[in-house]
Design a protein around this motif. Structure first.
Motif, PDB file in Angstrom:
ATOM      1  N   ASP A 291      43.767  19.696  -4.807  1.00  0.00           N
ATOM      2  CA  ASP A 291      43.684  20.909  -4.002  1.00  0.00           C
ATOM      3  C   ASP A 291      44.621  20.773  -2.788  1.00  0.00           C
ATOM      4  OD1 ASP A 291      41.883  22.284  -5.581  1.00  0.00           O
ATOM      5  OD2 ASP A 291      40.122  21.409  -4.572  1.00  0.00           O
ATOM      6  N   THR A 350      33.528  18.317   0.589  1.00  0.00           N
ATOM      7  CA  THR A 350      33.610  19.027  -0.690  1.00  0.00           C
ATOM      8  C   THR A 350      34.929  19.777  -0.851  1.00  0.00           C
ATOM      9  OG1 THR A 350      32.499  20.952   0.298  1.00  0.00           O
ATOM     10  CG2 THR A 350      31.122  19.298  -0.833  1.00  0.00           C
ATOM     11  N   ASP A 351      35.630  20.079   0.269  1.00  0.00           N
ATOM     12  CA  ASP A 351      36.913  20.752   0.141  1.00  0.00           C
ATOM     13  C   ASP A 351      38.065  19.792  -0.147  1.00  0.00           C
ATOM     14  OD1 ASP A 351      36.732  19.529   2.574  1.00  0.00           O
ATOM     15  OD2 ASP A 351      37.724  21.125   3.700  1.00  0.00           O
ATOM     16  N   ARG A 369      37.237  23.630 -12.180  1.00  0.00           N
ATOM     17  CA  ARG A 369      36.950  23.471 -10.765  1.00  0.00           C
ATOM     18  C   ARG A 369      35.474  23.711 -10.447  1.00  0.00           C
ATOM     19  NH1 ARG A 369      41.520  24.086  -7.175  1.00  0.00           N
ATOM     20  NH2 ARG A 369      43.473  24.316  -8.321  1.00  0.00           N
ATOM     21  N   GLU A 370      34.884  24.777 -11.054  1.00  0.00           N
ATOM     22  CA  GLU A 370      33.492  25.123 -10.756  1.00  0.00           C
ATOM     23  C   GLU A 370      32.499  24.166 -11.393  1.00  0.00           C
ATOM     24  OE1 GLU A 370      35.718  27.098 -11.895  1.00  0.00           O
ATOM     25  OE2 GLU A 370      36.112  28.436 -10.196  1.00  0.00           O
ATOM     26  N   GLY A 371      32.954  23.327 -12.289  1.00  0.00           N
ATOM     27  CA  GLY A 371      32.054  22.414 -12.975  1.00  0.00           C
ATOM     28  C   GLY A 371      31.984  21.028 -12.359  1.00  0.00           C
ATOM     29  N   ARG A 372      32.621  20.786 -11.237  1.00  0.00           N
ATOM     30  CA  ARG A 372      32.596  19.468 -10.602  1.00  0.00           C
ATOM     31  C   ARG A 372      31.233  19.217  -9.957  1.00  0.00           C
ATOM     32  NH1 ARG A 372      37.968  20.046  -6.996  1.00  0.00           N
ATOM     33  NH2 ARG A 372      36.950  22.090  -6.661  1.00  0.00           N
ATOM     34  N   GLY A 392      31.425  15.921 -14.356  1.00  0.00           N
ATOM     35  CA  GLY A 392      30.792  17.226 -14.548  1.00  0.00           C
ATOM     36  C   GLY A 392      30.168  17.294 -15.925  1.00  0.00           C
ATOM     37  N   ARG A 397      29.326  24.327 -17.555  1.00  0.00           N
ATOM     38  CA  ARG A 397      28.486  25.041 -16.596  1.00  0.00           C
ATOM     39  C   ARG A 397      29.000  24.841 -15.155  1.00  0.00           C
ATOM     40  NH1 ARG A 397      22.947  21.651 -17.237  1.00  0.00           N
ATOM     41  NH2 ARG A 397      23.741  21.538 -19.381  1.00  0.00           N
ATOM     42  N   THR A 398      28.709  25.762 -14.352  1.00  0.00           N
ATOM     43  CA  THR A 398      29.111  25.675 -12.948  1.00  0.00           C
ATOM     44  C   THR A 398      28.030  24.983 -12.125  1.00  0.00           C
ATOM     45  OG1 THR A 398      28.159  27.839 -12.451  1.00  0.00           O
ATOM     46  CG2 THR A 398      30.504  27.776 -13.116  1.00  0.00           C
ATOM     47  N   THR A 400      26.929  24.424  -7.962  1.00  0.00           N
ATOM     48  CA  THR A 400      27.203  24.900  -6.590  1.00  0.00           C
ATOM     49  C   THR A 400      26.951  23.869  -5.510  1.00  0.00           C
ATOM     50  OG1 THR A 400      24.937  25.785  -6.430  1.00  0.00           O
ATOM     51  CG2 THR A 400      26.680  27.285  -7.229  1.00  0.00           C
ATOM     52  N   GLU A 401      26.261  22.783  -5.800  1.00  0.00           N
ATOM     53  CA  GLU A 401      25.934  21.762  -4.794  1.00  0.00           C
ATOM     54  C   GLU A 401      26.423  20.373  -5.238  1.00  0.00           C
ATOM     55  OE1 GLU A 401      21.797  21.909  -3.981  1.00  0.00           O
ATOM     56  OE2 GLU A 401      21.853  23.942  -3.188  1.00  0.00           O
TER      57      GLU A 401
END
Length: 451
Positions: A291, A350-351, A369-372, A392, A397-398, A400-401
């Motif tokens: 990123d 996290t960023d 990216r959303e599955g990490r 992951g 699946r995604t 969020t935490e």
């Protein structure tokens, strides 16, 4: 072999022939002259007396010479044995000097008187007396000679017959010779020994190759012993750091990223884990692998090359991407980067999470990216490298935490990354790749790094 077996082919030795029979006694005892075994000596006539010489006639004696004395007969020569085939000399009828017999004269021819020496005569006639072939007797009063038996007498043993003429002696029986043992046969009752053979060219060549091989091995061992201090000593930090920059292209990919990694007690609660490699990304630059914020944080160290690989667990429910960035920084630059990540906790933001490698056609193709779920970033100081890992779910699946791996593996953690084991997967695979890079660079011990 015994003595009897050695002389089995020899001729038997005949016994000594018996003594010939005695001659029958004659009607009248022969006199000394007729007995060939009686010593007969010739009488020597006495010297005639010398007449007295008158004293008044010395001149006449001197004129006429001394009184003639009859010469003394010389001693006859010793009789020699007759040659083979020669006739024997006749025997005299009487002893010289004996009276002439008055009997009727014999009708046979008169034979000359010959001298006889008893010892020489007996020696010359010993063979004839032994075999019975005496000289023929003359006259009507000679006794008849006994005839030899018709059967043939056995041959005399060698050495038992008296010496005679060379032509009449039988040839001696040759003594049997013991056969000489053949070369290569051992004496006694043992098995025959193998004959000695000179080694061939193949044997000599094999021996030379063996000696050469032993020499090469000994030379290598000696060289290793001589350089033991240099090779056994730990490499310097500068040498390890320099070599670590070239590990990514000097080491096989299966060494840096093994096909199968086994983690004994690496799962939640000390469970064993097994990961299998599904894809290896081609080595690329660092621009599209992070990123923007993480790329900016690693920019002071520079980027030489980035290598990555993706693994899947035994249940095929978790996927993990692990990678290593080779930097351009020197040891001081890597130390400054490590201090910055540790003091500002850049590894827990996290960023600043790394991106996964989702190879097409594999189990990890939906990993985005959303599955990490969990991650770790480590800045090494002994080699110019930054090692990271991100995990992951394989179904895409995604989540969020997300939670850092170091926090998810703490005892008593009840978060989803901790209970699913994704934190353990990221931490343990990062530990394994870090150890492989250090080992390839020659670093003896790991260095503490920031997370």
């Amino acid at each position: 072999m015994s003595t009897d077996a050695e002389f089995a082919d020899a001729q038997p030795v005949p016994p000594i022939p018996p003594q010939p029979p005695r001659r029958p006694a004659a009607a009248a005892a022969p006199g000394p002259a007729d007995d060939p075994q009686t010593a007969v000596l010739r009488r020597v006539p006495p010297e005639p007396p010398m007449p007295p010489v008158p004293p008044s006639a010395p001149a006449a004696r001197a004129a006429t010479g001394p009184h003639p004395v009859p010469p003394r007969p010389a001693v006859p020569p010793r009789a020699q044995p007759p040659a083979a085939g020669a006739p024997l000399p006749p025997r005299p009828d009487r002893v010289p000097g004996s009276p002439v017999p008055t009997g009727p004269a014999t009708t046979g021819p008169s034979q000359p008187t010959a001298f006889r020496d008893t010892a020489a005569f007996h020696l010359a006639r010993s063979q004839d007396l032994w075999t019975g072939a005496g000289e023929p007797a003359t006259g009507p009063s000679a006794p008849p000679r006994p005839r030899r038996p018709d059967f043939a007498a056995p041959p005399a043993a060698p050495g038992s017959m008296p010496p005679g003429p060379a032509a009449g002696r039988p040839s001696p029986v040759p003594w049997p010779r013991t056969p000489r043992p053949h070369q290569g046969v051992a004496h006694g009752h043992g098995a025959p020994a193998a004959p000695f053979r000179r080694p061939g060219a193949r044997v000599l060549t094999a021996a030379a190759c063996l000696i050469l091989g032993i020499g090469l091995i000994g030379g290598a061992a000696a060289g290793s012993w001589l350089t033991e201090d240099a090779s056994g000593a730990a490499p310097t930090a500068e040498a390890v750091f320099t070599k670590g920059r070239d590990v990514w292209h000097d080491t096989p990919v299966d060494t840096l990223f093994p096909r199968t990694v086994k983690g004994l007690g690496a799962g939640p609660g000390g469970a064993d884990r097994t990961w299998t490699r599904t894809a290896v990304a081609p080595d690329t630059g660092c621009t599209a692998a992070y990123d923007p914020k993480l790329a900016a944080a690693l920019a002071p160290a520079g980027c030489v090359r980035l290598v990555r690989a993706t693994y899947v667990d035994a249940t095929r429910s978790a996927v993990i991407t692990v990678g290593a960035q080779i930097t351009k920084a020197d040891p001081a630059g890597m130390m400054a980067l490590n201090t910055r990540f540790s003091s500002k906790n850049l590894g827990t933001r996290t960023d600043l999470m790394p991106l996964p490698y989702a190879a097409k056609g594999t189990v990890a193709e939906d990993f985005g990216r959303e599955g990490r779920v969990s991650w770790t970033v480590r800045v090494l100081t002994d080699i110019p490298a930054v090692v990271y890992a991100v995990s992951g779910f394989a179904d895409g699946r995604t989540f969020t935490e997300p939670q850092p791996a170091e926090a998810a593996v703490r005892p008593g953690a009840t978060t989803a990354p901790a209970e699913s084991g994704l934190g353990h997967d990221a931490k343990d695979l990062a530990d394994r790749v870090e150890a492989d890079f250090r080992k390839a660079a020659g670093s003896p011990t790991p260095t503490r790094q920031a997370s």
